[in-house]
Design a protein around this motif. Structure first.
Motif, mmCIF file in Angstrom:
data_model
loop_
_atom_site.group_PDB
_atom_site.id
_atom_site.type_symbol
_atom_site.label_atom_id
_atom_site.label_comp_id
_atom_site.label_asym_id
_atom_site.label_seq_id
_atom_site.Cartn_x
_atom_site.Cartn_y
_atom_site.Cartn_z
ATOM 1 N N MET A 176 -23.878 53.916 48.059
ATOM 2 C CA MET A 176 -22.907 52.852 48.088
ATOM 3 C C MET A 176 -22.581 52.480 46.647
ATOM 4 N N ALA A 177 -21.309 52.326 46.367
ATOM 5 C CA ALA A 177 -20.852 51.893 45.055
ATOM 6 C C ALA A 177 -20.263 50.485 45.185
ATOM 7 N N ILE A 178 -20.678 49.587 44.307
ATOM 8 C CA ILE A 178 -20.191 48.203 44.324
ATOM 9 C C ILE A 178 -19.641 47.868 42.943
ATOM 10 N N THR A 179 -18.449 47.338 42.917
ATOM 11 C CA THR A 179 -17.880 46.806 41.678
ATOM 12 C C THR A 179 -17.527 45.347 41.915
ATOM 13 N N TYR A 180 -17.496 44.577 40.833
ATOM 14 C CA TYR A 180 -17.163 43.170 40.990
ATOM 15 C C TYR A 180 -16.112 42.755 39.976
ATOM 16 N N VAL A 181 -15.343 41.731 40.355
ATOM 17 C CA VAL A 181 -14.308 41.171 39.497
ATOM 18 C C VAL A 181 -14.517 39.665 39.476
ATOM 19 N N VAL A 182 -14.622 39.094 38.278
ATOM 20 C CA VAL A 182 -14.697 37.631 38.149
ATOM 21 C C VAL A 182 -13.277 37.097 38.298
ATOM 22 N N LEU A 183 -13.046 36.319 39.353
ATOM 23 C CA LEU A 183 -11.717 35.779 39.617
ATOM 24 C C LEU A 183 -11.509 34.423 38.962
ATOM 25 N N ALA A 184 -12.567 33.600 38.928
ATOM 26 C CA ALA A 184 -12.442 32.269 38.328
ATOM 27 C C ALA A 184 -13.824 31.717 38.008
ATOM 28 N N ARG A 185 -13.847 30.830 37.014
ATOM 29 C CA ARG A 185 -15.063 30.105 36.647
ATOM 30 C C ARG A 185 -14.679 28.633 36.573
ATOM 31 N N ALA A 186 -15.359 27.818 37.363
ATOM 32 C CA ALA A 186 -15.072 26.378 37.397
ATOM 33 C C ALA A 186 -16.199 25.694 38.155
ATOM 34 N N ASP A 187 -16.190 24.374 38.152
ATOM 35 C CA ASP A 187 -17.163 23.608 38.931
ATOM 36 C C ASP A 187 -16.546 23.317 40.299
ATOM 37 N N PHE A 188 -16.586 24.300 41.198
ATOM 38 C CA PHE A 188 -15.930 24.193 42.498
ATOM 39 C C PHE A 188 -16.546 23.135 43.404
ATOM 40 N N ASN A 189 -17.851 22.898 43.287
ATOM 41 C CA ASN A 189 -18.519 21.953 44.193
ATOM 42 C C ASN A 189 -18.878 20.632 43.511
ATOM 43 N N ASN A 190 -18.345 20.372 42.330
ATOM 44 C CA ASN A 190 -18.515 19.097 41.615
ATOM 45 C C ASN A 190 -19.970 18.681 41.425
#
Length: 68
Positions: A1-15
């Motif tokens: 199995m090959a897995i790649t990842y992409v960082v879509l956003a960085r933020a404090d989503f859950n406060n």
């Protein structure tokens, strides 16, 4: 199995005061037919805690709580 990842956003989503990371994981089974993606949000509850997955959607479909 090959897995790649992409960082879509960085933020404090859950406060909670800590930066969270919104990722897309693309996976492909290299020895057979099959591929897909998952969207996850990784967060920490404190500076000393390891990151955990706080939200996950598989192929853009929200998973039930018991499946996590």
């Amino acid at each position: 199995m090959a897995i790649t990842y992409v960082v879509l956003a960085r933020a404090d989503f859950n406060n909670d005061g800590f930066e969270d990371i919104f990722l897309r994981l693309d996976w492909n089974i290299t020895t057979a037919f099959g591929k897909g993606f998952d969207w996850i949000i990784v967060s920490k509850a404190s500076a000393n805690q390891l990151p955990t997955i706080v939200s996950r959607a598989e192929n853009n479909v929200r998973l039930p709580e018991q499946a996590r």
